[in-house]
Scaffold this active site. Structure first.
Site: not given
Ligand SMILES: NC(=O)c1ccc[n+]([C@@H]2O[C@H](COP(=O)([O-])OP(=O)(O)OC[C@H]3O[C@@H](n4cnc5c(N)ncnc54)[C@H](OP(=O)(O)O)[C@@H]3O)[C@@H](O)[C@H]2O)c1
Length: 283
Positions: A57, A150
């Site tokens: 992760d 984003y």
């Protein structure tokens, strides 16, 4: 043509989409791929010859330390040829209402997480003269309404990519940016699900202002999911970036990316505003 000497390649975010296609492509070429996934069930799915899943992760430093350890302690002493910084998420919502924790989550995964991967693997890359391949986006070149969060992450990665390239060139590490346009992966659906969740947080006034924008964001993401290029095409470009003896500093993937990355350099802002607002039916 399979390569004779195996080398290691790290790819993050291989549970789906571009990451999975890249892991499969590079494994077929003979690399030993350390394939980052977050869940054991994804590890079980992707495991095969030349693909060794590793729980990674990018927001969890312990998993990155374990990854770096795995690279350095390779039982066959194979060099690290490249790290493909691919993991990512999409938080899409109008800037006036996006919860700041959602903004932080986007930056944590798509910027800080990418730098954390680079930092963890730099000693191995220095040892082997390996490459960093960052997966950017056309969203890192042009910021569409509704996609500002984003785009903020992808613009940031452009800066990080360029500084890193200039910092590391004398130490034998090449740094390459891949800029895909629309790609048919689960990212669009994930972005739509997030947008729908965030839309519920709007005040009635914000709804009046932005319902249309949310619809456009959803429609745009659906178009990318339907008409985008296959992730295997991006994987082929990533493979070139790893193999080219004298790689370019950036590669586009998809005709939309090739066109937009050029247009954005020559068109004035106001014309681009009109084009984008018209494309998203916001006029
Ligand atoms: N699809 C497009 O149109 C497009 C266009 C340009 C650029 N890109 C970029 O391409 C990259 C890959 O996206 P994709 O389209 O292939 O989407 P995708 O299928 O949704 O894949 C994203 C991958 O990132 C992983 N991921 C998410 N958060 C993570 C974290 N904290 N740590 C590690 N892995 C994490 C996901 O794993 P889980 O399954 O565990 O969530 C998944 O494997 C992203 O950087 C994206 O911005 C995509």
């Amino acid at each position: 043509m399979p390569i004779k000497t195996q080398a290691l390649v790290v790819v993050t975010g291989t549970s789906s989409g571009i990451g999975r296609a890249t892991a499969e492509q590079l494994a077929a070429e003979g690399f030993h791929v350390l394939a980052g996934v977050r869940r054991q069930e994804d590890a079980d799915k992707i495991k095969r010859e030349n693909i060794e899943p590793v729980i990674v992760d990018v927001t969890n430093i312990e998993t990155l330390k374990a990854l770096a350890e795995r690279v350095v302690q390779d039982p066959l002493g194979r060099p690290l040829r490249a790290v493909v910084n691919n993991a990512g998420i999409a938080v899409n919502a109008p800037l006036e209402m996006v919860p700041l924790d959602e903004f932080r989550r986007q930056i944590e995964v798509s910027v800080i997480g990418q730098v954390a991967v680079i930092q963890a693997l730099t000693p191995a890359l220095l040892n082997s003269g390996g490459r960093v391949v960052n997966i950017g986006s056309v969203g890192g070149k042009i910021s569409m309404p509704g996609f500002g969060i984003y785009s903020a992450a992808k613009f940031a990665m452009e800066a990080i990519n360029d500084s890193l390239r200039r910092e590391m060139s004398s130490f034998g590490i090449k740094v390459i940016m891949i800029t895909p346009g629309g790609v048919s992966t689960g990212l669009s659906e994930q972005g739509i699900t997030t947008a729908e969740r965030l839309a519920k947080l709007m005040t009635p006034d914000q709804h009046r202002r932005h319902d249309r924008l949310f619809d456009s964001v959803k429609a745009q993401a659906e178009t990318w999911a339907k008409d985008g290029i296959r992730p295997e095409k991006v994987a082929a470009v990533i493979s070139r970036a790893i193999h080219d003896r004298n790689p370019r500093t950036r590669y586009t993937a998809g005709r939309d990316s090739a066109l937009l990355t050029r247009l954005v350099r020559i068109l004035p802002d106001k014309l681009l505003d009109r084009m984008l607002r018209s494309q998203m039916k916001l006029q």
